[in-house]
Design an enzyme around this catalytic site. Structure first.
Site: not given
Ligand code: GDD
Ligand code: MG
Length: 341
Positions: A163, A221
């Site tokens: 981020k 995403d």
């Molecule tokens: N089991 C489990 N437990 N899954 C989790 C947890 C947890 O505590 N927290 C988050 N997740 C899962 C979410 O359901 C999702 O599928 C994934 O982990 C990533 O979490 P997001 O909350 O969607 O993150 P983001 O979209 O802000 O960022 C992530 O994804 C981006 C690309 O899609 C990061 O990995 C970024 O670096 C990346 O660019």
């Molecule tokens: Mg995400």
């Protein structure tokens, strides 16, 4: 090949749609998001998916009671409490007895990226450079909602910034697909909340054991209402019908017009209503002469006659909009917002 698919997040940015349904069980063009994700993995020879669950695990278990999804065997790993991304991977891998190279996937990403190419890249980087993990990257205009990744020639990661601030130049970002060697698991303390993007990856960058390669293809995403709509429309456009993905049991008045939209089972679209670039969930009712444009109408919601709902408005389950009302860019949680117990 086995894959741990992270599906345990709360999906807060997609509320109210995710108040009762985990993000990855929301329908995208008529199928739960997770089925698109697992089908893509199956295309790249993944034969077992470990679903890493924390929030509302029962939604998955009841939908796939025989532990199979898109033809792939499922293993359920339910955290006692959400352990964040790295903690979840460690927990799921231990639960499923993973002790060899494996894939990790953010379960809210839809794409047609070539994961077989990522696996070959990693195999090479592991043998030549001692890579412990390799990340798939995609180029985006605004990296601020993602993890920005810089690489040296050969693909070694020189910086991983989760981020980054708004206003940075276009960049390559983490697409949410990783190949991990089992020793990465030893870097993650057991039973604790650990974030792979902010803790584990930066530590691996410092040791020079994290690699990345940029993929080509479609990627999204599905974390916000805007992107949920975008993903739905992208799949509508790939659908043979072109104009929309309409459930068999949807009832559409002959004078209604539906363009680039998804209509769920049992919904009703009234006379002279217009539904454009929108998603209407199951059993929702769109009144006569109403207009729905670039919006999401939750299950059993009712939009009154001649109302307009536009500009990425989101109606939660059971929300009722008065006839003649005009909603633009509004989020209405509805009676579901404070579930009892
Ligand atoms: N089991 C489990 N437990 N899954 C989790 C947890 C947890 O505590 N927290 C988050 N997740 C899962 C979410 O359901 C999702 O599928 C994934 O982990 C990533 O979490 P997001 O909350 O969607 O993150 P983001 O979209 O802000 O960022 C992530 O994804 C981006 C690309 O899609 C990061 O990995 C970024 O670096 C990346 O660019
Ligand atoms: Mg995400």
């Amino acid at each position: 090949m086995r894959a741990v698919v992270l599906v345990g997040g709360l999906g807060t940015r997609l509320r109210p749609l995710t108040l009762r349904t985990p993000k990855q069980m929301l329908p995208v063009a008529g199928r739960p998001m997770i089925e698109h994700v697992v089908a893509h993995l199956a295309d790249h020879d993944v034969d077992e998916v470990v679903l890493s669950l924390a929030y509302r695990p029962d939604a998955f278990k009841t939908s796939y009671p025989d532990a199979s999804c898109a033809g792939v065997r499922l293993v359920y790993a339910v955290e006692p409490e959400p352990l964040d991304t790295a903690g979840a991977i460690r927990f799921a891998a231990a639960n499923a007895g993973i002790d060899e190279r494996f894939l990790v996937v953010n379960g809210d990403v839809l794409s047609d990226l070539d994961l077989s190419a990522l696996l070959s890249f990693h195999d090479d980087a592991h043998r030549r450079g001692g890579a412990e993990a390799s990340i798939e990257l995609v180029g985006v205009d605004d990296p601020s909602p993602y993890g920005a990744v810089s690489t040296e020639a050969g693909g070694r990661v020189s910086a991983f910034v989760e981020k980054p601030p708004v206003g940075e130049a276009p960049a390559a970002v983490n697409a949410g697909y990783y190949v991990l060697e089992p020793q990465v698991l030893d870097r993650i303390p057991e039973g604790q909340r650990v974030n792979i993007e902010r803790e584990t990856f930066p530590a691996m960058v410092a040791e020079g054991v994290l690699y990345a390669t940029t993929g080509k293809g479609w990627w999204i995403d599905v974390g916000t209402p805007e992107r949920y709509l975008q993903a739905s429309l992208a799949l509508v456009d790939r659908h043979p019908d072109g104009s929309g993905v309409v459930a068999d049991s949807a009832m559409v008045a002959t004078t209604a017009s539906v363009t680039r939209s998804v209509l769920g089972p049992g919904c009703r679209i009234g006379r002279n209503a217009r539904v454009e670039e929108s998603v209407v969930f199951s059993r929702a009712v769109i009144g006569n002469g109403a207009t729905i444009r670039r919006s999401v109408i939750g299950a059993s919601a009712v939009v009154g006659d001649a109302a307009t709902v536009t500009d990425v408005s989101v109606l939660g389950t059971g929300v009722e909009v008065d006839g003649g009302a005009h909603l633009a860019g509004e989020l209405l949680p509805g009676p579901d917002a404070w579930p009892s117990g």
